[in-house]
Write a protein that holds these residues in place. Structure first.
Motif, PDB file in Angstrom:
ATOM      1  N   LEU A  79      93.117  20.186 -94.874  1.00 43.18           N
ATOM      2  CA  LEU A  79      92.325  18.988 -94.597  1.00 43.18           C
ATOM      3  C   LEU A  79      93.245  17.784 -94.752  1.00 43.18           C
ATOM      4  CD1 LEU A  79      89.405  17.757 -94.169  1.00 43.18           C
ATOM      5  CD2 LEU A  79      89.382  17.463 -96.653  1.00 43.18           C
ATOM      6  N   ARG A  80      93.510  17.106 -93.643  1.00 43.50           N
ATOM      7  CA  ARG A  80      94.455  15.989 -93.637  1.00 43.50           C
ATOM      8  C   ARG A  80      93.713  14.665 -93.872  1.00 43.50           C
ATOM      9  NH1 ARG A  80      99.148  19.322 -92.746  1.00 43.50           N
ATOM     10  NH2 ARG A  80      98.730  20.676 -90.968  1.00 43.50           N
ATOM     11  N   PHE A  81      94.353  13.732 -94.561  1.00 42.96           N
ATOM     12  CA  PHE A  81      93.742  12.432 -94.835  1.00 42.96           C
ATOM     13  C   PHE A  81      94.822  11.438 -95.250  1.00 42.96           C
ATOM     14  CE2 PHE A  81      93.745  14.926 -98.742  1.00 42.96           C
ATOM     15  CZ  PHE A  81      94.312  14.052 -99.660  1.00 42.96           C
ATOM     16  N   ILE A  82      94.494  10.156 -95.136  1.00 37.92           N
ATOM     17  CA  ILE A  82      95.322   9.107 -95.752  1.00 37.92           C
ATOM     18  C   ILE A  82      94.465   8.235 -96.662  1.00 37.92           C
ATOM     19  CG2 ILE A  82      97.063   9.074 -93.927  1.00 37.92           C
ATOM     20  CD1 ILE A  82      95.758   6.419 -92.951  1.00 37.92           C
ATOM     21  N   GLU A  83      93.211   8.641 -96.869  1.00 33.35           N
ATOM     22  CA  GLU A  83      92.330   7.910 -97.761  1.00 33.35           C
ATOM     23  C   GLU A  83      91.119   8.774 -98.076  1.00 33.35           C
ATOM     24  OE1 GLU A  83      91.438   3.736 -96.807  1.00 33.35           O
ATOM     25  OE2 GLU A  83      89.326   4.173 -97.175  1.00 33.35           O
ATOM     26  N   ASN A  84      90.627   8.719 -99.312  1.00 27.49           N
ATOM     27  CA  ASN A  84      89.329   9.261 -99.700  1.00 27.49           C
ATOM     28  C   ASN A  84      88.907   8.542-100.973  1.00 27.49           C
ATOM     29  OD1 ASN A  84      90.281  10.817-102.089  1.00 27.49           O
ATOM     30  ND2 ASN A  84      91.281  12.129-100.557  1.00 27.49           N
ATOM     31  N   HIS A  85      87.785   8.916-101.560  1.00 27.93           N
ATOM     32  CA  HIS A  85      87.265   8.129-102.685  1.00 27.93           C
ATOM     33  C   HIS A  85      88.155   8.201-103.925  1.00 27.93           C
ATOM     34  CE1 HIS A  85      85.535  12.132-103.717  1.00 27.93           C
ATOM     35  NE2 HIS A  85      85.737  11.723-104.953  1.00 27.93           N
ATOM     36  N   ASP A  86      89.038   9.189-104.015  1.00 28.18           N
ATOM     37  CA  ASP A  86      89.926   9.315-105.178  1.00 28.18           C
ATOM     38  C   ASP A  86      91.227   8.547-105.015  1.00 28.18           C
ATOM     39  OD1 ASP A  86      88.442  11.011-106.945  1.00 28.18           O
ATOM     40  OD2 ASP A  86      88.829  12.679-105.586  1.00 28.18           O
ATOM     41  N   GLU A  87      91.631   8.288-103.786  1.00 24.93           N
ATOM     42  CA  GLU A  87      92.911   7.638-103.515  1.00 24.93           C
ATOM     43  C   GLU A  87      92.712   6.143-103.278  1.00 24.93           C
ATOM     44  OE1 GLU A  87      95.494   9.331-103.958  1.00 24.93           O
ATOM     45  OE2 GLU A  87      94.790  11.401-103.739  1.00 24.93           O
ATOM     46  N   PRO A  88      93.772   5.347-103.453  1.00 26.20           N
ATOM     47  CA  PRO A  88      93.667   3.922-103.109  1.00 26.20           C
ATOM     48  C   PRO A  88      93.309   3.771-101.635  1.00 26.20           C
ATOM     49  CG  PRO A  88      95.702   4.377-104.312  1.00 26.20           C
ATOM     50  CD  PRO A  88      95.113   5.703-103.952  1.00 26.20           C
ATOM     51  N   ARG A  89      92.677   2.675-101.321  1.00 27.28           N
ATOM     52  CA  ARG A  89      92.400   2.385 -99.916  1.00 27.28           C
ATOM     53  C   ARG A  89      93.712   2.339 -99.134  1.00 27.28           C
ATOM     54  NH1 ARG A  89      87.362   2.918 -97.612  1.00 27.28           N
ATOM     55  NH2 ARG A  89      85.740   2.049 -98.938  1.00 27.28           N
ATOM     56  N   ALA A  90      93.706   2.934 -97.948  1.00 28.14           N
ATOM     57  CA  ALA A  90      94.933   3.005 -97.148  1.00 28.14           C
ATOM     58  C   ALA A  90      95.499   1.618 -96.885  1.00 28.14           C
ATOM     59  CB  ALA A  90      94.655   3.734 -95.835  1.00 28.14           C
ATOM     60  N   ALA A  91      94.626   0.655 -96.607  1.00 25.50           N
ATOM     61  CA  ALA A  91      95.096  -0.696 -96.293  1.00 25.50           C
ATOM     62  C   ALA A  91      95.756  -1.374 -97.485  1.00 25.50           C
ATOM     63  CB  ALA A  91      93.927  -1.550 -95.792  1.00 25.50           C
ATOM     64  N   SER A  92      95.523  -0.845 -98.692  1.00 29.37           N
ATOM     65  CA  SER A  92      96.119  -1.463 -99.882  1.00 29.37           C
ATOM     66  C   SER A  92      97.470  -0.868-100.245  1.00 29.37           C
ATOM     67  CB  SER A  92      95.161  -1.321-101.076  1.00 29.37           C
ATOM     68  OG  SER A  92      95.116   0.016-101.549  1.00 29.37           O
ATOM     69  N   VAL A  93      97.803   0.295 -99.699  1.00 31.57           N
ATOM     70  CA  VAL A  93      99.075   0.936-100.069  1.00 31.57           C
ATOM     71  C   VAL A  93     100.020   1.119 -98.889  1.00 31.57           C
ATOM     72  CG1 VAL A  93      98.183   2.101-102.116  1.00 31.57           C
ATOM     73  CG2 VAL A  93      98.001   3.230 -99.901  1.00 31.57           C
ATOM     74  N   PHE A  94      99.497   1.138 -97.671  1.00 35.18           N
ATOM     75  CA  PHE A  94     100.332   1.203 -96.475  1.00 35.18           C
ATOM     76  C   PHE A  94     100.418  -0.193 -95.860  1.00 35.18           C
ATOM     77  CE2 PHE A  94      98.562   5.559 -96.585  1.00 35.18           C
ATOM     78  CZ  PHE A  94      99.706   6.323 -96.416  1.00 35.18           C
ATOM     79  N   SER A  95     101.570  -0.528 -95.293  1.00 28.87           N
ATOM     80  CA  SER A  95     101.635  -1.736 -94.473  1.00 28.87           C
ATOM     81  C   SER A  95     100.778  -1.503 -93.228  1.00 28.87           C
ATOM     82  CB  SER A  95     103.077  -2.022 -94.064  1.00 28.87           C
ATOM     83  OG  SER A  95     103.527  -1.028 -93.138  1.00 28.87           O
ATOM     84  N   PRO A  96     100.377  -2.569 -92.509  1.00 29.64           N
ATOM     85  CA  PRO A  96      99.570  -2.356 -91.299  1.00 29.64           C
ATOM     86  C   PRO A  96     100.211  -1.388 -90.312  1.00 29.64           C
ATOM     87  CG  PRO A  96      99.502  -4.662 -91.923  1.00 29.64           C
ATOM     88  CD  PRO A  96     100.505  -4.005 -92.842  1.00 29.64           C
ATOM     89  N   ALA A  97     101.513  -1.531 -90.082  1.00 33.41           N
ATOM     90  CA  ALA A  97     102.184  -0.627 -89.141  1.00 33.41           C
ATOM     91  C   ALA A  97     102.253   0.790 -89.696  1.00 33.41           C
ATOM     92  CB  ALA A  97     103.585  -1.142 -88.823  1.00 33.41           C
ATOM     93  N   LYS A  98     102.541   0.921 -90.995  1.00 31.25           N
ATOM     94  CA  LYS A  98     102.650   2.250 -91.600  1.00 31.25           C
ATOM     95  C   LYS A  98     101.296   2.964 -91.602  1.00 31.25           C
ATOM     96  CE  LYS A  98     105.017   5.446 -93.866  1.00 31.25           C
ATOM     97  NZ  LYS A  98     105.656   5.179 -95.174  1.00 31.25           N
ATOM     98  N   GLU A  99     100.212   2.223 -91.821  1.00 30.11           N
ATOM     99  CA  GLU A  99      98.901   2.879 -91.786  1.00 30.11           C
ATOM    100  C   GLU A  99      98.612   3.456 -90.409  1.00 30.11           C
ATOM    101  OE1 GLU A  99      94.099   2.197 -92.435  1.00 30.11           O
ATOM    102  OE2 GLU A  99      95.485   0.635 -93.097  1.00 30.11           O
ATOM    103  N   ARG A 100      98.962   2.731 -89.382  1.00 28.90           N
ATOM    104  CA  ARG A 100      98.682   3.208 -88.024  1.00 28.90           C
ATOM    105  C   ARG A 100      99.474   4.473 -87.707  1.00 28.90           C
ATOM    106  NH1 ARG A 100      97.350  -2.025 -88.215  1.00 28.90           N
ATOM    107  NH2 ARG A 100      95.954  -2.949 -86.660  1.00 28.90           N
ATOM    108  N   VAL A 101     100.750   4.485 -88.048  1.00 27.55           N
ATOM    109  CA  VAL A 101     101.558   5.668 -87.736  1.00 27.55           C
ATOM    110  C   VAL A 101     101.148   6.842 -88.621  1.00 27.55           C
ATOM    111  CG1 VAL A 101     103.530   5.192 -89.266  1.00 27.55           C
ATOM    112  CG2 VAL A 101     103.889   6.445 -87.151  1.00 27.55           C
ATOM    113  N   ALA A 102     100.751   6.568 -89.865  1.00 27.27           N
ATOM    114  CA  ALA A 102     100.279   7.639 -90.744  1.00 27.27           C
ATOM    115  C   ALA A 102      98.946   8.192 -90.256  1.00 27.27           C
ATOM    116  CB  ALA A 102     100.145   7.115 -92.172  1.00 27.27           C
TER     117      ALA A 102
END
Length: 504
Positions: free
Chosen positions: A311-334
């Motif tokens: 099960l792939r993800f870059i965010e869920n209720h246990d992890e920090p919000r993606a927008a808070s740990v990835f740069s805008p460009a990095k979130e998109r590519v991730a």
């Protein structure tokens, strides 16, 4: 029950918080039975296969009281919600009092309405199951104290943070062996025969209300892990595995019921062998966040049978919000990466809008945050692109890439393909902060002797390329830092002049 697709796309919703937002928006009281049709329609438009309503079970008053006296939790509550009030602590959804839908959320009747609304839109329903522990006021504490790991007066005296006395019986608090005990829950005994049957009975009831469950910290109940954590307190390990017994029993009555494991410590494969349909892929998340493109590529070299059940993800209720740990460009590519490799995909409510504040699961409301409309538009395009049948039914291949003696930037690129009939999707991602160039080898004999049009499913850019060149020397790709291509490659009916610009 709806049949599960090969790689389901799952949308996690923090149920209590979401309903609070809907109630504020409508200036009325919204529960699961009263969600406006337009809200279900909006979710369905993203093309998800399932909705995980996180946290529907009855919250524990005893657990709430404990949390309200925990300084660390209170600090976390105020961090996420500066105007926090005691009433905002509605209790942890993982401190379950009973596996009955909480009345504040609409009760069992409200859940039945929500499930019907989802099913009418082709969406399945996933709920939670917490194998490791229950709330201090769960009925089993009084009716079946033998289901629990217990202690004695010395334990209570010497380690009061890890043991709790209730009606004269000393119980161990639930724990992960690498962290202090959780003070608001009591530890169940995975080796107790009666517990296993009680869990089967409980999950049989749950399986009548949904299409699958997400099992919290599933690896804690593997025989080897449980014995190592609890030793003699747990008694003699059973000859059979907890998960084999439970999953086999439930699937006998509900063959299409899905089991999804929260899993860590490199135990994903073992849990798959015990019967889980999908296991968290925390390793991919960590590598996308902290590591190199090469580490991601090596992760994707794993056996396809294993990857198919991650099960792939870059965010869920246990992890920090993606927008808070990835740069805008990095979130998109991730996001593109996790959404276009094999396995199930998990998206989190608020992720598309760019929410940055991770809400503790105890809280029943969250602060307002601005919507990132650009990110929202990106996710709409991404979800639309992966609706193509190639990502569901096609054959996935990891592509080799090469560079030149004076240019090793190809190591910053990772590429893979989905082949479905006469169509091919080619994904190339630059996971670095530097520009990169490479030749991407596409091992697909159908390329030979034909010209091909490459259309980027996200940007709309098109390029015409010669199939012989792509098959032999490879497709030349040049990508700026943290950029990507998601090409649909289709054969041109007639040869046309080839574009001179490099695919970028």
């Amino acid at each position: 029950m709806l049949t599960w697709p090969r790689y389901p796309k799952i949308y996690e919703i923090n149920t209590w918080v979401w309903l609070t937002d809907l109630s504020q928006k409508s200036a009325g009281s919204i529960n699961l039975g009263r969600v406006p049709s337009a809200e279900w329609d909006a979710i369905a438009k993203f093309g998800f296969d399932a909705v995980w309503l996180m946290g529907v079970w009855e919250r524990s008053p005893a657990g709430i009281a404990i949390a309200n006296h925990n300084d660390n939790l209170l600090e976390d509550f105020h961090r996420a919600l500066p105007d926090f009030e005691t009433k905002d602590n509605v209790g942890s959804p993982y401190c379950v009092r009973r596996y009955v839908v909480d009345r504040a959320l609409g009760g069992p009747e409200g859940l039945a309405v929500a499930r019907k609304e989802l099913a009418q839109r082709g969406l399945r329903l996933i709920l939670d199951f917490v194998p490791n522990h229950v709330a201090p006021d769960h009925p089993w504490v009084v009716d079946h104290p033998d289901y629990f790991i217990r202690g004695n007066a010395d334990d209570l005296k010497n380690d009061p943070a890890s043991f709790k006395q209730i009606q004269g019986t000393v119980f161990a608090c639930g724990r992960d062996p690498y962290f202090p005990a959780w003070p608001d829950v009591l530890q169940l005994n995975a080796f107790h025969r009666g517990l296993r049957q009680a869990v089967v009975d409980t999950l049989s009831t749950v399986a009548n209300q949904c299409d699958g469950i997400r099992c919290d910290m599933a690896m804690l109940f593997l025989n080897s892990i449980f014995a190592r954590t609890w030793g003699a307190r747990a008694g003699q390990p059973r000859a059979t595995e907890y998960w084999v017994d439970v999953i086999t029993a439930i699937k006998k009555a509900h063959p299409n019921f899905l089991f999804m494991a929260e899993a860590y410590w490199d135990l994903e494969w073992e849990l798959q062998q015990k019967g889980f349909d999908f296991c968290y892929d925390k390793k991919l998340y960590d590598r996308l966040l902290h590591d190199t493109a090469e580490s991601v590529r090596l992760h994707l070299c794993a056996d396809p049978a294993y990857q198919d059940k991650l099960l792939r993800f870059i965010e869920n209720h246990d992890e920090p919000r993606a927008a808070s740990v990835f740069s805008p460009a990095k979130e998109r590519v991730a996001a593109l990466t996790m959404a276009t490799v094999p396995g199930a995909k998990l998206f989190h409510e608020g992720q598309f809008e760019g929410r940055r504040i991770r809400i503790p699961v105890f809280l029943g409301r969250r602060p307002a945050e601005p919507i990132d409309t650009g990110l929202q538009a990106f996710y709409r395009k991404l979800l639309m692109a992966i609706e193509d049948p190639a990502f569901r039914d096609g054959e996935w291949r990891l592509n080799n890439r090469s560079g030149w003696p004076d240019n090793l930037s190809f190591q910053n690129l990772v590429s893979w393909s989905w082949i479905n009939g006469d169509d091919l999707f080619l994904i190339v991602v630059n996971l670095s902060d530097s520009s990169a160039q490479a030749r991407v080898q596409i091992l697909w004999p159908e390329l030979r002797g034909k010209s091909w049009r490459l259309t980027d499913a996200l940007s709309g850019a098109t390029y015409d390329r010669d199939g012989d060149e792509m098959l032999t020397s490879g497709l030349f790709v040049a990508l700026e830092p943290l950029n990507f291509n998601c090409f649909l490659c289709q054969r041109l009916e007639k040869a046309q002049p080839l574009a001179r610009a490099a695919a970028s």
